[in-house]
Scaffold this active site. Structure first.
Site, PDB file in Angstrom:
ATOM      1  N   LYS A 123       4.103 -12.064  -4.944  1.00  0.00           N
ATOM      2  CA  LYS A 123       3.122 -12.918  -4.182  1.00  0.00           C
ATOM      3  C   LYS A 123       2.232 -12.038  -3.550  1.00  0.00           C
ATOM      4  O   LYS A 123       1.163 -12.463  -3.379  1.00  0.00           O
ATOM      5  CB  LYS A 123       3.875 -13.799  -3.217  1.00  0.00           C
ATOM      6  N   ASP A 170       4.420   1.981  -3.709  1.00  0.00           N
ATOM      7  CA  ASP A 170       5.137   2.567  -2.734  1.00  0.00           C
ATOM      8  C   ASP A 170       5.966   3.515  -3.399  1.00  0.00           C
ATOM      9  O   ASP A 170       5.498   4.532  -3.590  1.00  0.00           O
ATOM     10  CB  ASP A 170       6.152   1.303  -1.992  1.00  0.00           C
ATOM     11  N   LYS A 222       0.707   4.245  -1.342  1.00  0.00           N
ATOM     12  CA  LYS A 222       1.504   5.173  -0.419  1.00  0.00           C
ATOM     13  C   LYS A 222       2.001   6.502  -1.086  1.00  0.00           C
ATOM     14  O   LYS A 222       3.113   6.459  -1.551  1.00  0.00           O
ATOM     15  CB  LYS A 222       2.727   4.428   0.141  1.00  0.00           C
TER      16      LYS A 222
END
Length: 184
Positions: free
Chosen positions: A52, A112, A140
């Site tokens: 989402k 990430d 990141k």
């Protein structure tokens, strides 16, 4: 910083601070839309959003793309309600359209550890697209475990848990117009 952005922070004690203001996000999304459009002038790519979290970025990005394109969605899960990835990735909703011999742009909200993206790229490459590129709003780098290609990056950010602009904590905060840091 936008006054409306700050109002959210002032009202919610769980938001530590604004990392990327809404105006800066919109400026960068417009730039990404122009860059991507320039690369696909002679193609009609399929732009795949990861649900989402990627839906807000995807919606704004496609409005900034000046080329014809199609859209589709994938839903995966790796956080399962926490603030750290479980490392176990599962597809919750698969693509509706075939991507075989298509130019595919995968839209990620955040890269990430790279585990989720690595998993998705393996699955999508097996479907034999003509090309497969990745655009990520947030990157990141310091959290990276898997080396994954990211063709376009909105912002490199520190290794903190972020919310807003589609990113959530326990399904909350997706509606924030900025990227904020959740208090630890």
């Amino acid at each position: 910083m936008n006054f409306e952005d700050q109002e959210y922070v002032d009202r919610d004690p769980l938001i530590d601070r604004i990392l990327i203001p809404s105006a800066e996000i919109q400026r960068r999304v417009a730039e990404l839309g122009r860059e991507i459009s320039g690369e696909y002038k002679s193609s009609v790519p399929i732009v795949v959003s990861i649900l989402k979290g990627g839906v807000m970025f995807h919606a704004d990005l496609q409005r900034r793309m000046s080329i014809l394109h199609e859209i589709d969605f994938l839903s995966v899960s790796s956080y399962h309600g926490g603030t750290k990835s479980s490392g176990v990735v599962r597809i919750v909703k698969d693509l509706k359209e075939s991507i075989t011999d298509r130019d595919v742009i995968l839209v990620e909200d955040i890269v990430d550890t790279g585990r989720t993206l690595n998993y998705l790229l393996q699955i999508l490459r097996a479907r034999e697209p003509r090309s497969l590129k990745v655009v990520a709003l947030l990157n990141k780098v310091d959290a990276r475990i898997e080396d994954v290609p990211v063709d376009w990056v909105g912002f490199d950010i520190p290794n903190e848990f972020v919310i807003g602009y589609g990113l959530d904590w326990q399904e909350k905060y997706r509606n924030l117009p900025f990227i904020g840091v959740l208090k630890g």
